[in-house]
Design an enzyme around this catalytic site. Structure first.
Site, PDB file in Angstrom:
ATOM      1  CG  HIS A 154    -106.928  68.135  41.516  1.00 17.18           C
ATOM      2  ND1 HIS A 154    -107.501  67.040  42.918  1.00 17.18           N
ATOM      3  CD2 HIS A 154    -107.132  69.369  42.280  1.00 17.18           C
ATOM      4  CE1 HIS A 154    -108.298  68.528  43.482  1.00 17.18           C
ATOM      5  NE2 HIS A 154    -108.476  69.051  42.761  1.00 17.18           N
ATOM      6  CD  GLU A 203    -104.060  71.912  42.891  1.00 14.42           C
ATOM      7  OE1 GLU A 203    -104.988  72.703  43.933  1.00 14.42           O
ATOM      8  OE2 GLU A 203    -104.097  70.573  43.523  1.00 14.42           O
ATOM      9  CG  ASP A 230    -105.274  72.853  47.903  1.00 10.13           C
ATOM     10  OD1 ASP A 230    -105.334  73.727  47.223  1.00 10.13           O
ATOM     11  OD2 ASP A 230    -105.642  71.584  47.563  1.00 10.13           O
ATOM     12  CG  HIS A 269    -108.828  71.255  49.756  1.00  8.62           C
ATOM     13  ND1 HIS A 269    -109.840  70.757  50.076  1.00  8.62           N
ATOM     14  CD2 HIS A 269    -108.942  72.104  48.972  1.00  8.62           C
ATOM     15  CE1 HIS A 269    -110.806  71.578  49.451  1.00  8.62           C
ATOM     16  NE2 HIS A 269    -110.330  72.405  48.592  1.00  8.62           N
ATOM     17  CD  GLU A 329    -107.607  76.684  45.235  1.00  4.09           C
ATOM     18  OE1 GLU A 329    -108.229  76.775  46.220  1.00  4.09           O
ATOM     19  OE2 GLU A 329    -107.109  75.509  44.750  1.00  4.09           O
TER      20      GLU A 329
END
Length: 259
Positions: free
Chosen positions: A17, A44, A46, A59, A121
């Site tokens: 993450h 992962e 963003d 993020h 994401e």
């Protein structure tokens, strides 16, 4: 629809993450290199668009929490963001980390000595709107990764509209519908995975089974505590997203050894 078989602990994917963000500042190259070294199956991140349409790994809508600057990411150019220190982490505000371009992270993953995936994401709502997905797909096409070949990249979103746009732009690209609140789970648009948060799974463990009964694979975020890892294993979760990829991988390997 037929219930999917339960995965073994070894088959469960571990996704780092924002990198190994328990060890390093989130979304920094140091965090991602640590995650690769720690054995993460995927990284992962963003992504947001800058004012000059660069994809950066950030993020928050604003930069205050993770940098020494002020401002809204979408209103700043890449050069303005690159002038900031994005190493704010655990009280350390000046570690010298710079804002990370998505393309640099992509190259890092591709250069690893083993297959390492990316779970991207797209952040919404944003003033970039559909331009965010369009730019992401453009970059992935440059690297031959927009058709889903090899499963190296998948895109996640809480936004059904974003997933619909992605399907139109790149029908073969795997997508994940993220879930934050308790809802009667619909079949996510064009998605093969559903992604509830660990708080939701703790409150409603049966949600995982209901999603799997729809033929959906399930990933849970953000899973850092050993008891939550055990819960995910019992429920048949296929993917665990965590700030602690090494510890989670070691725990999963330990569970496998006892079976």
């Amino acid at each position: 629809m037929t219930q999917l078989p339960l995965p073994s602990p070894r088959a469960i994917h571990v996704v780092a993450h924002r990198g190994a963000s328990h060890e390093h500042a989130e979304h920094t190259m140091a965090a991602y290199r640590q995650a690769i070294a720690d054995g993460a199956d995927a990284l992962e991140c963003d992504v947001r668009l800058t004012a000059d349409r660069k994809l950066v790994c950030v993020h928050d809508r604003r930069v205050e929490r993770t940098s020494d600057g002020r401002g809204v990411v979408s209103e700043m150019t890449y050069a303005q963001l690159a002038a900031l220190d994005f190493g704010r982490w655990k009280g350390e505000e000046h570690t010298g980390a710079r804002v990370l371009l998505f393309e640099d992270l992509l190259r890092e993953a591709l250069a690893a000595d083993r297959p390492v995936g990316l779970a991207v994401e797209t952040k919404h709502p944003t003033r970039a709107g559909g331009r965010l997905e369009a730019e992401l797909v453009r970059v992935l096409k440059e690297y031959g990764l927009a058709d889903g070949a090899g499963g190296r990249v998948e895109v996640m979103s809480f936004s059904r509209s974003a997933l619909t746009r992605l399907h139109r732009l790149a029908p073969g690209l795997p997508t994940v519908y993220l879930i934050e609140r308790a809802v009667r789970p619909p079949r996510p648009p064009f998605a093969g995975h559903a992604g509830p948060g660990i708080d939701l799974v703790r409150r409603d463990p049966g949600l995982v089974g209901r999603l799997r009964a729809k033929g959906l694979r399930v990933r849970v975020w953000t899973v850092d505590e050993p008891e939550d890892v055990e819960l995910c294993v019992r429920l048949g979760v296929e993917t665990i997203i965590t700030n602690r990829p090494r510890q989670v991988r070691e725990q999963l390997d330990g569970l496998l050894a006892t079976r």
